[in-house]
Design a protein around this motif. Structure first.
Motif, PDB file in Angstrom:
ATOM      1  N   HIS A 115     -52.912 -46.027  -3.943  1.00  0.00           N
ATOM      2  CA  HIS A 115     -54.237 -46.450  -4.410  1.00  0.00           C
ATOM      3  C   HIS A 115     -54.681 -47.725  -3.705  1.00  0.00           C
ATOM      4  O   HIS A 115     -55.829 -47.829  -3.264  1.00  0.00           O
ATOM      5  CB  HIS A 115     -54.194 -46.658  -5.926  1.00  0.00           C
ATOM      6  N   LEU A 116     -53.786 -48.692  -3.570  1.00  0.00           N
ATOM      7  CA  LEU A 116     -54.115 -49.945  -2.889  1.00  0.00           C
ATOM      8  C   LEU A 116     -54.456 -49.701  -1.420  1.00  0.00           C
ATOM      9  O   LEU A 116     -55.408 -50.282  -0.884  1.00  0.00           O
ATOM     10  CB  LEU A 116     -52.948 -50.921  -2.998  1.00  0.00           C
ATOM     11  N   ALA A 117     -53.687 -48.823  -0.771  1.00  0.00           N
ATOM     12  CA  ALA A 117     -53.926 -48.543   0.641  1.00  0.00           C
ATOM     13  C   ALA A 117     -55.268 -47.852   0.843  1.00  0.00           C
ATOM     14  O   ALA A 117     -56.025 -48.185   1.763  1.00  0.00           O
ATOM     15  CB  ALA A 117     -52.791 -47.678   1.198  1.00  0.00           C
ATOM     16  N   HIS A 118     -55.577 -46.910  -0.036  1.00  0.00           N
ATOM     17  CA  HIS A 118     -56.841 -46.188   0.119  1.00  0.00           C
ATOM     18  C   HIS A 118     -58.030 -47.106  -0.144  1.00  0.00           C
ATOM     19  O   HIS A 118     -59.049 -47.034   0.547  1.00  0.00           O
ATOM     20  CB  HIS A 118     -56.884 -44.990  -0.823  1.00  0.00           C
ATOM     21  N   ARG A 119     -57.920 -47.997  -1.135  1.00  0.00           N
ATOM     22  CA  ARG A 119     -59.005 -48.939  -1.395  1.00  0.00           C
ATOM     23  C   ARG A 119     -59.210 -49.859  -0.195  1.00  0.00           C
ATOM     24  O   ARG A 119     -60.350 -50.152   0.196  1.00  0.00           O
ATOM     25  CB  ARG A 119     -58.711 -49.766  -2.640  1.00  0.00           C
ATOM     26  N   ALA A 120     -58.113 -50.323   0.396  1.00  0.00           N
ATOM     27  CA  ALA A 120     -58.224 -51.180   1.575  1.00  0.00           C
ATOM     28  C   ALA A 120     -58.895 -50.425   2.720  1.00  0.00           C
ATOM     29  O   ALA A 120     -59.700 -50.999   3.465  1.00  0.00           O
ATOM     30  CB  ALA A 120     -56.833 -51.660   1.997  1.00  0.00           C
ATOM     31  N   TRP A 121     -58.570 -49.143   2.865  1.00  0.00           N
ATOM     32  CA  TRP A 121     -59.190 -48.333   3.917  1.00  0.00           C
ATOM     33  C   TRP A 121     -60.685 -48.177   3.663  1.00  0.00           C
ATOM     34  O   TRP A 121     -61.492 -48.262   4.591  1.00  0.00           O
ATOM     35  CB  TRP A 121     -58.511 -46.976   3.975  1.00  0.00           C
ATOM     36  N   VAL A 122     -61.078 -47.960   2.401  1.00  0.00           N
ATOM     37  CA  VAL A 122     -62.500 -47.835   2.059  1.00  0.00           C
ATOM     38  C   VAL A 122     -63.237 -49.131   2.368  1.00  0.00           C
ATOM     39  O   VAL A 122     -64.336 -49.125   2.924  1.00  0.00           O
ATOM     40  CB  VAL A 122     -62.672 -47.454   0.571  1.00  0.00           C
ATOM     41  N   LEU A 123     -62.630 -50.260   2.026  1.00  0.00           N
ATOM     42  CA  LEU A 123     -63.268 -51.552   2.299  1.00  0.00           C
ATOM     43  C   LEU A 123     -63.464 -51.768   3.796  1.00  0.00           C
ATOM     44  O   LEU A 123     -64.509 -52.249   4.234  1.00  0.00           O
ATOM     45  CB  LEU A 123     -62.436 -52.690   1.706  1.00  0.00           C
TER      46      LEU A 123
END
Length: 281
Positions: A115-123
């Motif tokens: 979840h943290l990795a995907h949020r960072a990718w979205v940002l």
């Protein structure tokens, strides 16, 4: 000399020194601060959290860039993950094992790391202005999370359009209102992304049990589509009302809980009395 980028350098030595330094001193003791100073310190803490979150996202993506998928075994070959061990959230060009490795680095579960990795990718991909506002301490982390969550399935073009409309005033509304506004714009501009959000939510659905604040009790919880959840609650409420009408003296809330337990446990066991209270054997 310390090594940085694979080579010994003065810059590497300075970097290691900077990382080893203690956190900046706080304005302590707090008791000596005026009310205005305490309020200012709280605002500074919020800004610091946002800046740290932006830096964390940058570090996550940099680590992901160091873990490309070029060496991953192809599907069907030994070592390839499959089934429940397949990647939770795929990041383009990133190894399918990255989230598992990140979980070890962060000492957290694989789902949390994903979840943290995907949020960072979205940002980085969809919301660069949001990440920049966090890095400047202008936009707090909770509001940035709202935008990243709502726009996770939108195209970069649509996400940046919505970001441009919401970001100038994103610091003002409560997070709930910001979420509703972002969802309304997403529905207006990209219905496919809304459908993707629902499909993703359904894939993540599960049943859990959480400790209750009541002594000796736990709270079961299930992720269900909103209409289905409403129908389930209505069915439990009607059956509990029937027990109450038949003279069961227990409070209506206790009756609802007993009905729910019976509906889950008793369909195959006709020998068990309905709505039996386990404390009254």
């Amino acid at each position: 000399m310390t090594r940085i980028g694979g080579q010994e350098s003065v810059e590497g030595l300075l970097f290691d020194w900077s990382v080893a330094q203690p956190l900046p001193d706080r304005a302590l003791p707090v008791g000596l601060l005026s009310s205005e100073q305490k309020a200012a310190e709280l605002q500074r803490v919020q800004a610091r959290r946002a800046m740290d979150a932006a830096y964390e996202a940058e570090l996550l993506m940099a680590l992901a860039d160091d873990t490309p998928d070029t060496l991953d075994p192809p599907p069907g070959h030994p070592g390839a993950r499959r089934g429940s061990w397949a990647p939770d959230t795929e990041l383009p060009g990133v190894s399918e094992f990255f989230c598992a490795e990140l979980a070890v680095v962060l000492n957290c579960g694989r789902g949390t790391a994903s979840h943290l990795a995907h949020r960072a990718w979205v940002l980085r991909t969809n919301l660069p202005a949001t990440r920049a506002a966090m890095a400047d301490g202008v936009l707090d982390e909770p509001r940035a999370k709202v935008l990243a969550d709502v726009l996770a399935h939108a195209s970069s073009e649509i996400a940046r359009q919505i970001e441009a409309r919401l970001l100038p005033e994103a610091t003002r509304p409560p997070t709930g209102r910001l979420r509703r506004r972002a969802l309304a714009l997403l529905l207006e501009l990209d219905t496919d992304a809304v459908d993707a959000r629902r499909e993703d939510a359904q894939r993540q659905a599960d049943v859990r049990s959480h400790p209750s604040h009541l002594e000796g009790m736990s709270t079961p919880a299930a992720d269900l589509p909103t209409p289905v959840s409403a129908e389930c609650l209505d069915a439990v409420d009607r059956l509990a009302a029937m027990l109450e009408a038949d003279g069961d003296p227990r409070p209506i809330g206790e009756l609802r809980a007993a009905v729910l337990a019976d509906l889950i446990r008793r369909p195959w066991d006709a020998s068990t009395p309905p709505s039996r209270d386990p404390c009254r054997r």
